[in-house]
Design an enzyme around this catalytic site. Structure first.
Site, PDB file in Angstrom:
ATOM      1  N   GLY A  12       4.340  -9.232  -9.331  1.00  0.00           N
ATOM      2  CA  GLY A  12       3.558  -9.986  -8.355  1.00  0.00           C
ATOM      3  C   GLY A  12       4.343 -10.614  -7.223  1.00  0.00           C
ATOM      4  O   GLY A  12       3.891 -11.595  -6.639  1.00  0.00           O
ATOM      5  N   MET A  91      -0.907  -0.692 -10.402  1.00  0.00           N
ATOM      6  CA  MET A  91      -0.299   0.575 -10.762  1.00  0.00           C
ATOM      7  C   MET A  91      -1.260   1.539 -11.475  1.00  0.00           C
ATOM      8  O   MET A  91      -0.817   2.384 -12.247  1.00  0.00           O
ATOM      9  CB  MET A  91       0.961   0.335 -11.600  1.00  0.00           C
ATOM     10  N   HIS A 110       3.034   0.350  -0.221  1.00  0.00           N
ATOM     11  CA  HIS A 110       3.716   1.434  -0.927  1.00  0.00           C
ATOM     12  C   HIS A 110       5.194   1.427  -0.528  1.00  0.00           C
ATOM     13  O   HIS A 110       5.513   1.299   0.662  1.00  0.00           O
ATOM     14  CB  HIS A 110       3.077   2.781  -0.572  1.00  0.00           C
ATOM     15  N   ASP A 146      -2.095   7.265  -1.840  1.00  0.00           N
ATOM     16  CA  ASP A 146      -1.129   6.901  -0.797  1.00  0.00           C
ATOM     17  C   ASP A 146      -1.362   7.680   0.501  1.00  0.00           C
ATOM     18  O   ASP A 146      -0.412   8.061   1.189  1.00  0.00           O
ATOM     19  CB  ASP A 146       0.321   7.125  -1.299  1.00  0.00           C
ATOM     20  N   GLU A 175       8.959  -5.563   2.323  1.00  0.00           N
ATOM     21  CA  GLU A 175       7.559  -5.562   1.874  1.00  0.00           C
ATOM     22  C   GLU A 175       6.972  -6.960   2.020  1.00  0.00           C
ATOM     23  O   GLU A 175       5.837  -7.141   2.468  1.00  0.00           O
ATOM     24  CB  GLU A 175       7.459  -5.111   0.408  1.00  0.00           C
TER      25      GLU A 175
HETATM   26  C1  GAR Z   1       6.217  -2.983  -4.973  1.00  0.00           C
HETATM   27  O1  GAR Z   1       7.455  -2.447  -4.600  1.00  0.00           O
HETATM   28  C2  GAR Z   1       5.084  -2.139  -4.429  1.00  0.00           C
HETATM   29  O2  GAR Z   1       5.359  -1.597  -3.171  1.00  0.00           O
HETATM   30  C3  GAR Z   1       4.998  -1.062  -5.469  1.00  0.00           C
HETATM   31  O3  GAR Z   1       5.185  -1.702  -6.694  1.00  0.00           O
HETATM   32  C4  GAR Z   1       6.001  -2.857  -6.488  1.00  0.00           C
HETATM   33  C5  GAR Z   1       5.281  -4.049  -7.040  1.00  0.00           C
HETATM   34  O4  GAR Z   1       6.116  -5.176  -7.017  1.00  0.00           O
HETATM   35  N1  GAR Z   1       3.733  -0.392  -5.422  1.00  0.00           N
HETATM   36  C6  GAR Z   1       3.575   0.889  -5.711  1.00  0.00           C
HETATM   37  O5  GAR Z   1       4.470   1.607  -6.081  1.00  0.00           O
HETATM   38  C7  GAR Z   1       2.144   1.379  -5.567  1.00  0.00           C
HETATM   39  N2  GAR Z   1       2.114   2.808  -5.649  1.00  0.00           N
HETATM   40  P1  GAR Z   1       5.506  -6.634  -7.068  1.00  0.00           P
HETATM   41  O6  GAR Z   1       4.593  -6.683  -8.317  1.00  0.00           O
HETATM   42  O7  GAR Z   1       6.687  -7.537  -7.226  1.00  0.00           O
HETATM   43  O8  GAR Z   1       4.742  -6.855  -5.811  1.00  0.00           O
END
Ligand code: GAR
Length: 203
Positions: A12, A91, A110, A146, A175
């Site tokens: 998160g 996910m 992404h 995606d 991000e």
């Molecule tokens: C992030 O890097 C996001 O971009 C990726 O999962 C991670 C979640 O981290 N998302 C994907 O791969 C979606 N296909 P977080 O829970 O710390 O935000």
């Protein structure tokens, strides 16, 4: 402020970045619900501690009925009054049910410069491909994984000696900057006549 729901499955950190952005008085969104398919997601705990409404809808009891799971999610989103949804490390692949219900109103982040490296293990694949520029993308969610219109991207260099972990950390920092900016841009521009706009936002 537009009521926005967050969907997450794990740590998160992107949700945290969005929640912090929403604390600014001039940010156009407020978080109305943080929802997870994983009852043990650290991100849910973080949101609870931030005083936000949270909900876990475990996908496991739904077995293979993904649509029924999404119907439960959809009902919670409506009940919370959400007008837009941000996937923040959610996910699970979505079915056409949820992508259709939230068409034009659901964003995802992404960890690659789409359309390169959709799917999983993006940092390993970027290193294997030998790219010199990598990054992250915020896009509207459509049925194809995606694949939706790109709202914003941020780029980072791939440096000599990079490992997937080093690269992931460099991308993750971007991000956290990109997602709030892209959401702000999306909400400021959101109007029925320009929902398909694909303005580029480079952090
Ligand atoms: C992030 O890097 C996001 O971009 C990726 O999962 C991670 C979640 O981290 N998302 C994907 O791969 C979606 N296909 P977080 O829970 O710390 O935000």
């Amino acid at each position: 402020k537009t009521p926005v729901a967050l969907l997450l499955s794990g740590r998160g950190s992107n949700a945290t970045a969005l929640i912090e952005a929403c604390n600014a008085p001039d940010f156009p969104a407020r978080i109305c619900l943080v929802l997870s398919n994983n009852p043990d997601a650290p991100g849910l705990d973080m949101a609870r501690k931030a005083g936000l409404p949270t909900k876990a809808i475990d996908h496991r009891p739904f077995k293979k009925d993904r649509t029924a799971h999404e119907q439960a999610i959809h009902a919670s989103l409506l009940e919370a009054g959400a007008e837009a949804v941000c996937l923040a490390g959610y996910m699970r692949l979505l079915t056409p049910f949820l992508t259709t219900e939230w068409a034009g109103k659901m964003l995802n982040i992404h960890p690659s410069l789409l359309p390169s490296f959709p799917g999983l293990h993006t940092h390993e694949r970027a290193l294997d491909a030998g790219v010199r520029i990598h990054g992250c993308t915020v896009h509207l969610v459509t049925e194809g994984m995606d694949e939706g219109p790109i709202l914003g991207q941020a780029a980072v260099p791939v440096l000599p000696g990079d490992t997937a972990d080093l690269l992931a950390a460099r991308v993750l920092r971007e991000e956290h900057r990109l997602y709030p900016r892209a959401l702000r841009h999306f909400l400021d521009k959101a109007a029925p006549s320009c929902q398909a706009e694909t303005a580029l936002l480079v952090a």
